[in-house]
Design an enzyme around this catalytic site. Structure first.
Site, PDB file in Angstrom:
ATOM      1  CG  ASP A 124      -0.291  -0.070   2.538  1.00 14.05           C
ATOM      2  OD1 ASP A 124       0.941   0.090   2.590  1.00 14.05           O
ATOM      3  OD2 ASP A 124      -0.976  -0.294   3.545  1.00 14.05           O
ATOM      4  N   GLY A 130      10.068  -2.420  10.543  1.00 12.79           N
ATOM      5  CA  GLY A 130      10.684  -3.363  11.476  1.00 12.79           C
ATOM      6  C   GLY A 130      10.400  -2.955  12.918  1.00 12.79           C
ATOM      7  CB  THR A 134       5.491   3.060  11.842  1.00 14.23           C
ATOM      8  OG1 THR A 134       5.970   4.344  11.465  1.00 14.23           O
ATOM      9  CG2 THR A 134       4.011   2.959  11.541  1.00 14.23           C
ATOM     10  CG  HIS A 137      -0.150   2.090   8.313  1.00 11.89           C
ATOM     11  ND1 HIS A 137       1.110   2.049   7.788  1.00 11.89           N
ATOM     12  CD2 HIS A 137      -0.834   1.116   7.679  1.00 11.89           C
ATOM     13  CE1 HIS A 137       1.174   1.095   6.876  1.00 11.89           C
ATOM     14  NE2 HIS A 137       0.011   0.520   6.798  1.00 11.89           N
ATOM     15  N   GLY A 144     -11.656   2.058   6.243  1.00  9.72           N
ATOM     16  CA  GLY A 144     -11.798   0.943   7.185  1.00  9.72           C
ATOM     17  C   GLY A 144     -10.690  -0.083   7.172  1.00  9.72           C
ATOM     18  CD  GLU A 152       6.829  -2.387  16.102  1.00 11.09           C
ATOM     19  OE1 GLU A 152       7.545  -2.345  17.117  1.00 11.09           O
ATOM     20  OE2 GLU A 152       7.100  -1.772  15.062  1.00 11.09           O
ATOM     21  CD  GLU A 172      -3.336   2.866  14.315  1.00  8.30           C
ATOM     22  OE1 GLU A 172      -3.875   3.457  13.360  1.00  8.30           O
ATOM     23  OE2 GLU A 172      -2.242   3.219  14.789  1.00  8.30           O
ATOM     24  CG  HIS A 175      -6.491   7.274  13.428  1.00  6.63           C
ATOM     25  ND1 HIS A 175      -6.556   8.635  13.615  1.00  6.63           N
ATOM     26  CD2 HIS A 175      -5.280   6.893  13.922  1.00  6.63           C
ATOM     27  CE1 HIS A 175      -5.431   9.062  14.185  1.00  6.63           C
ATOM     28  NE2 HIS A 175      -4.652   8.019  14.401  1.00  6.63           N
ATOM     29  CG  MET A 189      -8.174   9.459  19.434  1.00  4.32           C
ATOM     30  SD  MET A 189      -7.852   7.854  18.667  1.00  4.32           S
ATOM     31  CE  MET A 189      -7.267   8.363  17.052  1.00  4.32           C
TER      32      MET A 189
HETATM   33 ZN   LIG Z   1      -0.478  -0.890   5.301  1.00  2.86          ZN
HETATM   34 ZN   LIG Z   2      -2.673   7.821  15.054  1.00  2.00          ZN
END
Ligand SMILES: [Zn+2]
Ligand SMILES: [Zn+2]
Length: 219
Positions: A124, A130, A134, A137, A144, A152, A172, A175, A189
């Site tokens: 995407d 790794g 992050t 996401h 959705g 992680e 998440e 969001h 958040m």
């Molecule tokens: Zn992704």
């Molecule tokens: Zn966020």
């Protein structure tokens, strides 16, 4: 320095270019913010790359995800109902959503919210990095999607050295429902993942924010 090491940065998409067949009609604008139009939203947890070690882990992840949706539903006063789609139901049509490289990250059209574990580049344009950095996401309505970085050190318990799955999912899904980041340190958040500061809880700030977004403030 010790405290800094415990703070992980959660970055999230604001817009995702993602091969999802979604209709704009699924969401409506609310003062420039997109929210879900329908009352009933379906969700599923998938593991297309087989990154989860065993079925017991898969079950535990579904259990914790269910808990997260219950927490959001509880403060939404019936405005949204979250319906789980079982993995067995997905298997029957799984081959239809595989991409050319055999990685089916494309959101199945029959679910509204698709939660998957992914590793590195997963198609995407937002490759995971790794361990650390992050951790997940997601995207605003009506996309959705929630992608969790499989590299992680995840945990379902309270463990200072690991990333708590419930806490990250609560953030998440916030969001996914349309919430942006909030500066309040008590808010789930908040852009920083502060390990175990409040645990996986939705604060009054979150309650106020989601109710305002879904027109529920004065009801
Ligand atoms: Zn992704
Ligand atoms: Zn966020």
């Amino acid at each position: 320095m010790k405290i800094r090491a415990l703070i992980l940065f959660i970055t999230c998409f604001s817009l995702v270019v993602f091969h999802v067949s979604c209709s704009r009609k699924r969401s409506i604008h609310r003062k420039g913010r997109l929210i879900w139009r329908s009352r009933v939203l379906t969700w599923t947890f998938r593991d297309p790359q087989r990154l989860v070690h065993n079925t017991a882990h898969s079950k535990a992840i579904r259990d914790v995800t269910r808990k997260v949706f219950k927490k959001w539903a509880a403060i939404l006063r019936g405005r949204l109902l979250f319906v789980e789609v079982a993995e067995d139901d997905l298997d029957q049509v799984e081959e239809n959503i595989m991409d050319k490289r055999g990685r089916n990250y494309r959101k199945p059209w029959w679910v509204d919210i698709d939660i998957v574990f992914a590793r590195g580049d997963h198609g995407d344009g937002e490759a995971f990095d790794g361990p650390g950095g992050t951790v997940a996401h997601s995207a605003y309505p009506p996309l959705g999607i929630v992608h969790l970085d499989a590299d992680e050190l995840w945990t379902l318990r309270e463990n200072g050295n690991r990333v708590n799955l419930e806490t990250v999912l609560l953030h998440e899904i916030g969001h996914v429902l349309g919430l942006h980041h909030l500066k309040d340190p008590d808010s789930i958040m908040n852009v920083y993942y502060r390990n175990l500061r409040h645990g996986a809880t939705l604060s009054k700030v979150d309650e106020k924010a989601i109710r305002k977004l879904y027109h529920l403030t004065n009801k």
